[in-house]
Design a protein around this motif. Structure first.
Motif, PDB file in Angstrom:
ATOM      1  N   UNK A 168       0.836  -1.192   0.000  1.00  0.00           N
ATOM      2  CA  UNK A 168       0.000   0.000   0.000  1.00  0.00           C
ATOM      3  C   UNK A 168       0.882   1.259   0.000  1.00  0.00           C
ATOM      4  N   UNK A 169       1.901   1.271   0.848  1.00  0.00           N
ATOM      5  CA  UNK A 169       2.803   2.424   0.936  1.00  0.00           C
ATOM      6  C   UNK A 169       3.518   2.656  -0.384  1.00  0.00           C
ATOM      7  N   UNK A 170       3.930   1.549  -1.012  1.00  0.00           N
ATOM      8  CA  UNK A 170       4.657   1.664  -2.270  1.00  0.00           C
ATOM      9  C   UNK A 170       3.782   2.322  -3.338  1.00  0.00           C
ATOM     10  N   UNK A 171       2.541   1.842  -3.449  1.00  0.00           N
ATOM     11  CA  UNK A 171       1.699   2.338  -4.530  1.00  0.00           C
ATOM     12  C   UNK A 171       1.066   3.691  -4.239  1.00  0.00           C
ATOM     13  N   UNK A 222       3.701   7.785  -6.298  1.00  0.00           N
ATOM     14  CA  UNK A 222       3.297   9.161  -6.625  1.00  0.00           C
ATOM     15  C   UNK A 222       4.402  10.189  -6.349  1.00  0.00           C
ATOM     16  N   UNK A 223       5.139   9.995  -5.254  1.00  0.00           N
ATOM     17  CA  UNK A 223       6.188  10.965  -4.938  1.00  0.00           C
ATOM     18  C   UNK A 223       7.356  10.852  -5.913  1.00  0.00           C
ATOM     19  N   UNK A 224       7.524   9.683  -6.528  1.00  0.00           N
ATOM     20  CA  UNK A 224       8.643   9.490  -7.454  1.00  0.00           C
ATOM     21  C   UNK A 224       8.261   9.829  -8.886  1.00  0.00           C
ATOM     22  N   UNK A 225       7.055  10.377  -9.065  1.00  0.00           N
ATOM     23  CA  UNK A 225       6.570  10.598 -10.419  1.00  0.00           C
ATOM     24  C   UNK A 225       7.507  11.428 -11.291  1.00  0.00           C
ATOM     25  N   UNK A 226       8.051  12.538 -10.784  1.00  0.00           N
ATOM     26  CA  UNK A 226       8.974  13.309 -11.640  1.00  0.00           C
ATOM     27  C   UNK A 226      10.163  12.458 -12.089  1.00  0.00           C
ATOM     28  N   UNK A 227      10.674  11.623 -11.185  1.00  0.00           N
ATOM     29  CA  UNK A 227      11.796  10.747 -11.529  1.00  0.00           C
ATOM     30  C   UNK A 227      11.393   9.712 -12.570  1.00  0.00           C
ATOM     31  N   UNK A 228      10.160   9.210 -12.452  1.00  0.00           N
ATOM     32  CA  UNK A 228       9.686   8.214 -13.410  1.00  0.00           C
ATOM     33  C   UNK A 228       9.552   8.842 -14.795  1.00  0.00           C
ATOM     34  N   UNK A 229       9.086  10.081 -14.820  1.00  0.00           N
ATOM     35  CA  UNK A 229       8.921  10.781 -16.083  1.00  0.00           C
ATOM     36  C   UNK A 229      10.285  10.987 -16.744  1.00  0.00           C
ATOM     37  N   UNK A 230      11.242  11.453 -15.961  1.00  0.00           N
ATOM     38  CA  UNK A 230      12.603  11.604 -16.470  1.00  0.00           C
ATOM     39  C   UNK A 230      13.114  10.279 -17.008  1.00  0.00           C
ATOM     40  N   UNK A 231      12.882   9.214 -16.240  1.00  0.00           N
ATOM     41  CA  UNK A 231      13.351   7.885 -16.633  1.00  0.00           C
ATOM     42  C   UNK A 231      12.736   7.461 -17.957  1.00  0.00           C
ATOM     43  N   UNK A 232      11.438   7.700 -18.097  1.00  0.00           N
ATOM     44  CA  UNK A 232      10.761   7.291 -19.321  1.00  0.00           C
ATOM     45  C   UNK A 232      11.317   8.051 -20.523  1.00  0.00           C
ATOM     46  N   UNK A 233      11.509   9.353 -20.341  1.00  0.00           N
ATOM     47  CA  UNK A 233      12.019  10.169 -21.450  1.00  0.00           C
ATOM     48  C   UNK A 233      13.433   9.726 -21.827  1.00  0.00           C
ATOM     49  N   UNK A 234      14.276   9.547 -20.809  1.00  0.00           N
ATOM     50  CA  UNK A 234      15.658   9.148 -21.086  1.00  0.00           C
ATOM     51  C   UNK A 234      15.716   7.761 -21.710  1.00  0.00           C
ATOM     52  N   UNK A 235      14.910   6.846 -21.196  1.00  0.00           N
ATOM     53  CA  UNK A 235      14.903   5.478 -21.715  1.00  0.00           C
ATOM     54  C   UNK A 235      14.465   5.458 -23.174  1.00  0.00           C
ATOM     55  N   UNK A 236      13.414   6.223 -23.466  1.00  0.00           N
ATOM     56  CA  UNK A 236      12.893   6.299 -24.837  1.00  0.00           C
ATOM     57  C   UNK A 236      13.961   6.890 -25.764  1.00  0.00           C
ATOM     58  N   UNK A 237      14.494   8.042 -25.350  1.00  0.00           N
ATOM     59  CA  UNK A 237      15.449   8.750 -26.209  1.00  0.00           C
ATOM     60  C   UNK A 237      16.706   7.911 -26.428  1.00  0.00           C
ATOM     61  N   UNK A 238      17.144   7.253 -25.392  1.00  0.00           N
ATOM     62  CA  UNK A 238      18.366   6.470 -25.516  1.00  0.00           C
ATOM     63  C   UNK A 238      18.164   5.277 -26.437  1.00  0.00           C
ATOM     64  N   UNK A 239      16.966   4.683 -26.371  1.00  0.00           N
ATOM     65  CA  UNK A 239      16.681   3.547 -27.244  1.00  0.00           C
ATOM     66  C   UNK A 239      16.620   4.000 -28.705  1.00  0.00           C
ATOM     67  N   UNK A 240      16.015   5.163 -28.915  1.00  0.00           N
ATOM     68  CA  UNK A 240      15.958   5.700 -30.279  1.00  0.00           C
ATOM     69  C   UNK A 240      17.368   5.901 -30.817  1.00  0.00           C
TER      70      UNK A 240
END
Lengths: 222, 357
Positions: free
Chosen positions: A132-135, A140-158
């Motif tokens: 429960x605490x994790x979700x 939610x508190x790590x959302x900015x980090x997740x967004x950064x991760x998604x962008x970097x992961x996508x761009x790096x794969x491209x």
């Protein structure tokens, strides 16, 4: 022109799939790395970061051996009736996941570490179980980090090239992604086509980084 | 409530064995780094003492001899931390509901009463970063209490606030003290807060509990004064007797009366006042040519050295059944000159009385 579009479409498909997979794989790894006190933290962290420093050819080479007809993974897959991974789209996905892993794990790990243990302790005192605490708090508190991760992961794969060439070769519509296509154009002296794709890549990468840097006023990463 | 913990860290060991009242506010007092926060974390289940036992209101939450340990989320407790700990991604209302939902308080029992009690009705739809420090702590207290816990833990809830915010929130804590039926563990290193809010006092020093007892008695002990240093002093619980013509309020307590500046308290209401040892001087005879208003006859009960060699601390018993003790800090030279020793009759001249609240 048509073959360029095919390459672009293939690249987008690959990067999207890899990003989604990486968020699912990278988040638990980042969580574990940010919370554990185990001695394994060092070794695991180092392994995850390896693709950051190794030449793509090295990763491609070993993945090729691993997944090839004589490699353990290749043989295992064959014995259960699955087709081999090298020179297939699926092989590209697997290789890209490895190659882009640090770009996804690190921002998420940093976000988890930056929030500290206090919000989770508070949640525990409000009767929230670990899941429960994790979700409801950590994610939610790590959302900015997740967004950064998604962008970097996508761009790096491209942007990857070496691993693709090693593992996927250059099969139009199957493994011929953008970076390889540009290489192809240049080799065959089709500079104008190469310009279109290469210039497009520059614009795309700039926009991604612009998005990242202007959107990270509040979030901390790397 | 029974708490026994033994937990060793590099360079620090917490080793306590406490029996605490099941009602009222127990202050855990000590200098920073003495282990009081570790004690609180052990009670909360945020640290697991390898040798530990904890029971609250008859329910055993930890008993390592049986390998029993309830994790924090299975303990019926609320915690208010030092710094703002509201979830930043949730509104005030959602913060409050977070605990209520999980603690099974789904019908919102006491929700409105709690909002009134802590004065946070108007804040419900705000984001935590739009609140002042004092407001955030009030919401955090409400959030903890709305889970209807059997124990409330407060870890220096005022330490991160400035003086003004402290003054704003202290009355709420006092009302909490008056109206809450569950025990509260209040960790603090501020003697003022302890004097104001606590009923029971636990002194922690270097990982050990050096004293545990009712507040008024424990504060008056001369053997513990190093814990308070310059802040040595007693607390007297008195009743407002009357407001006199010249803007003075008369307080009465078993053993005497005290005058303080006028306060808006109804006659008959109970108040606490604090008398610092350094504000009490001693004389052998009553002077009627002195400007000091509060003069009480007393008997010397004990004399003890202080951390300053030239000073001694004198414990005084006021006359009458159930009368409180006083402390006076005087110089060793005066003690010798007046020949002050246990049993001696003296007059205590009190220069200042701090009415708490």
């Amino acid at each position: 022109m048509h073959s360029s579009l095919t390459a672009i479409w293939l690249t987008v498909k690959l990067a999207t799939l890899v990003t989604v997979l990486l968020l699912f794989i990278g988040t638990p790894i980042a969580w574990w790395l940010s919370r554990t006190r185990s001695w394994l933290k060092g070794p695991v962290g180092a392994v995850v970061t390896l693709p950051l420093v190794l030449p793509p050819t090295v990763i491609g080479f070993y993945l090729l051996l691993l997944m090839g007809p004589h490699g353990p993974v290749g043989q295992a897959m064959e014995s259960v009736g699955l087709s081999r991974l090298p020179f297939s789209f699926a092989g590209l996905v697997v290789a890209s996941v490895f190659y882009s892993l640090p770009f996804v794990v690190q921002p998420i790990q940093n976000a988890f570490e930056a929030m500290g243990s206090r919000p989770l302790e508070v949640a525990a005192s409000l009767r929230a179980s670990p899941w429960d605490r994790f979700f409801t708090v950590a994610l939610p508190l790590a959302r900015p980090g997740m967004l950064t991760a998604a962008i970097l992961g996508f761009a790096h794969t491209v942007g990857e090239f070496g691993v693709v060439l090693m593992i996927g070769g250059n099969i139009p519509g199957k493994t011929q992604v953008l970076s390889v296509k540009i290489f192809d154009y240049v080799e065959t002296m089709q500079y104008e086509q190469a310009h279109w794709l290469a210039g497009g890549m520059v614009c795309f990468s700039f926009l991604v980084l612009l998005l990242l840097y202007s959107g990270r006023k509040k979030s901390a990463w790397v | 409530m029974e708490a026994r913990f033994h937990i060793a860290y590099p360079g620090f060991t917490l080793d306590v064995d406490l029996h605490l009242p099941d009602k009222g506010v127990t202050a855990v007092f000590g200098p920073s780094g003495c282990g009081k926060t570790t004690l609180l974390r052990c009670v909360a289940g945020l640290e697991r003492a390898p040798r530990g036992f904890l029971s609250v209101g008859g329910a055993v939450w930890q008993d390592e001899s049986r390998k029993l340990f309830f994790p924090t989320h299975k303990r019926s407790l609320g915690i208010v931390f030092q710094e703002a700990s509201l979830f930043p991604h949730l509104s005030v209302r959602k913060n409050l509901e977070y605990g209520m939902k999980r603690a099974g308080n789904t019908e919102g029992d006491g929700f409105d009463a709690m909002l009134d009690f802590l004065g946070i009705h108007a804040l419900l739809d705000r984001a935590p970063d739009r609140l002042s420090g004092g407001e955030r702590q009030r919401v955090a207290i409400a959030r903890a209490l709305l889970t209807r816990p059997h124990l409330l833990l407060m870890d220096e809830p005022l330490a991160a606030l400035d003086v003004k915010r402290k003054q704003e929130i202290l009355p709420y804590l006092e009302r909490l003290h008056d109206e809450l039926s569950i025990p509260v563990l209040y960790v603090s290193h501020a003697p003022d807060e302890v004097a104001r809010l606590a009923d029971h006092l636990v002194l922690i020093d270097n990982g050990q509990a050096t004293a545990s007892g009712p507040l008024v008695e424990t504060l008056a002990r001369v053997d513990l004064q190093h814990a308070f240093a310059d802040d040595a002093g007693v607390v007297i619980e008195a009743t407002v007797a009357a407001h006199e013509r010249d803007d003075l309020t008369r307080l009465e307590f078993p053993g005497g009366k005290l005058y303080v500046g006028h306060r808006d308290k109804l006659p008959g209401s109970r108040v606490r006042c604090r008398i610092h040892a350094s504000d009490v001087s001693l004389a052998l005879t009553a002077h009627d040519d002195s400007s000091i208003l509060n003069v009480l006859p007393a008997t010397v009960q004990a004399v003890a050295a202080t951390e300053i060699p030239s000073h001694v601390l004198v414990q005084l018993r006021l006359p009458g059944e159930g009368a409180p003790l006083l402390l006076a800090r005087i110089t060793e030279r005066s003690r010798a000159a007046l020949d002050i020793a246990p049993g001696k009759e003296v007059i205590a001249q009190i220069k200042a009385v701090a009415l708490l609240a």
